[in-house]
Design an enzyme around this catalytic site. Sequence first.
Site, PDB file in Angstrom:
ATOM      1  NE  ARG A  49      -0.691   1.856   3.564  1.00  0.00           N
ATOM      2  CZ  ARG A  49       0.421   2.568   3.744  1.00  0.00           C
ATOM      3  NH1 ARG A  49       1.568   1.990   4.079  1.00  0.00           N
ATOM      4  NH2 ARG A  49       0.400   3.869   3.590  1.00  0.00           N
ATOM      5  CB  ALA A  51       0.146   6.991  -3.694  1.00  0.00           C
ATOM      6  NE  ARG A  86      -6.087   0.730  -2.393  1.00  0.00           N
ATOM      7  CZ  ARG A  86      -5.585   1.345  -1.315  1.00  0.00           C
ATOM      8  NH1 ARG A  86      -4.326   1.169  -0.976  1.00  0.00           N
ATOM      9  NH2 ARG A  86      -6.340   2.145  -0.589  1.00  0.00           N
ATOM     10  CG  ASP A 226      -3.382   8.017  -1.772  1.00  0.00           C
ATOM     11  OD1 ASP A 226      -3.279   8.573  -0.660  1.00  0.00           O
ATOM     12  OD2 ASP A 226      -3.040   6.842  -1.986  1.00  0.00           O
ATOM     13  CG  ASN A 236      -3.170  11.627   2.102  1.00  0.00           C
ATOM     14  OD1 ASN A 236      -2.552  10.758   1.470  1.00  0.00           O
ATOM     15  ND2 ASN A 236      -2.907  11.891   3.366  1.00  0.00           N
TER      16      ASN A 236
HETATM   17  O1  MRU Z   1      -4.894   3.207   1.584  1.00  0.00           O
HETATM   18  P1  MRU Z   1      -3.416   3.407   1.698  1.00  0.00           P
HETATM   19  O2  MRU Z   1      -2.841   2.871   2.957  1.00  0.00           O
HETATM   20  O3  MRU Z   1      -2.689   2.958   0.460  1.00  0.00           O
HETATM   21  O4  MRU Z   1      -3.304   4.997   1.755  1.00  0.00           O
HETATM   22  C1  MRU Z   1      -2.055   5.584   1.803  1.00  0.00           C
HETATM   23  C2  MRU Z   1      -2.108   7.041   1.979  1.00  0.00           C
HETATM   24  O5  MRU Z   1      -3.132   7.684   1.962  1.00  0.00           O
HETATM   25  C3  MRU Z   1      -0.809   7.742   2.058  1.00  0.00           C
HETATM   26  O6  MRU Z   1      -0.861   8.818   2.932  1.00  0.00           O
HETATM   27  C4  MRU Z   1      -0.479   8.203   0.649  1.00  0.00           C
HETATM   28  O7  MRU Z   1      -0.537   7.124  -0.239  1.00  0.00           O
HETATM   29  C5  MRU Z   1       0.830   8.816   0.559  1.00  0.00           C
HETATM   30  S1  MRU Z   1       2.063   7.562   0.579  1.00  0.00           S
HETATM   31  C6  MRU Z   1       3.590   8.161   0.447  1.00  0.00           C
END
Ligand code: MRU
Length: 337
Positions: A49, A51, A86, A226, A236
């Site tokens: 997980r 982004a 996703r 994201d 985000n």
């Molecule tokens: O659902 P996730 O855990 O993939 O969400 C991640 C986030 O929202 C992070 O803050 C975002 O991807 C930035 S990662 C450097």
Amino acid sequence: MKNMVALSLKYQEGVLSILNQQTLPNQVEWLVSRSPEDMIGYIRELKTRGAPLIGVSASLALAQFAEQGASENEFRMAALALKEARPTAVNLMICIDRLLDYDTYDSSQVVAKAEAIFDEDVELCRKIAIHGASFLEDGDNVLTHCNTGGLATVGGGTALGVIAEAHRQGKKIHVYVDETRPLLQGGRLTTYELQELDIPYTLICDNMAASLMAEGKIQKAIVGADRIALNGDFANKIGTYGVAVLCHYHKVPFYVAAPYTTVDRDCPSGREIPIEQRDPFEVKGVQGAFGKVQWAPEKGQVYNPAFDVTPAQLVSGWVLDQAAYTYQQIQDGVLKP
Ligand code: MRU
């Protein structure tokens, strides 16, 4: 493909594996990805997980598939399926589109591009960290939300990379970590990373940030993204918008940090960002390496968007790999292609 090793993704001697982020920090478990289908499952289940990380992970899975002898048709079908794993984090689509952008399908070129995507992410994180660290001052208490560190990228992270760089520069930084309901990326992953980095932190429930700000105990907030739209709005982890509103009210500077692979050049504003809706169980209970507990009634209705959109007006600065931008620069179109 060459050997590549990051905190939560590695390709070594022909084996692609991901660190299962669902069992951290209780259990360190590496899972092998043998096919694009495996990687789609890992991305959907949030075992891998963040982004930037999902963009790089999907790229390596596709390159492995090409190297295994996938036909052009099989390769393209797998790429499309991975893109749908996703919907909100645009890095996934941007990285895969790079692999699909060729005149003649050639597995060695796909592999070279995937390797470049991996190496580039390390460099992007390094640059973000340098630009962002200048905003953090000695003695700052910094609030962050979700996990944006080395676990969520293949480099040193985005928002957490900025915090780590300021700490490396000798600034005394203390971090308030939002636990980040429902999946607790802050409580499980950011705390784990800060501990490894030896950066002082305090874990809070998401609903405690307001009172800390009212008491003047938070000087800055920094989060990841994201997907960033051309007008500076960004998606985000759910709860980020609330943090931004609190910062605005309490006059606490609020920054977003991300690589260019998070900027969607086809997305004019936050209104066009698709928001992933997730399994109601995530809100009704909790699960991890410690087991599974459900406290809410089975039939109860649940609202569970994985992300929210923060409007540009609430952002003090966009810390990207190229540079850090002000609201005025964003409005003047600095992100536009
Ligand atoms: O659902 P996730 O855990 O993939 O969400 C991640 C986030 O929202 C992070 O803050 C975002 O991807 C930035 S990662 C450097």
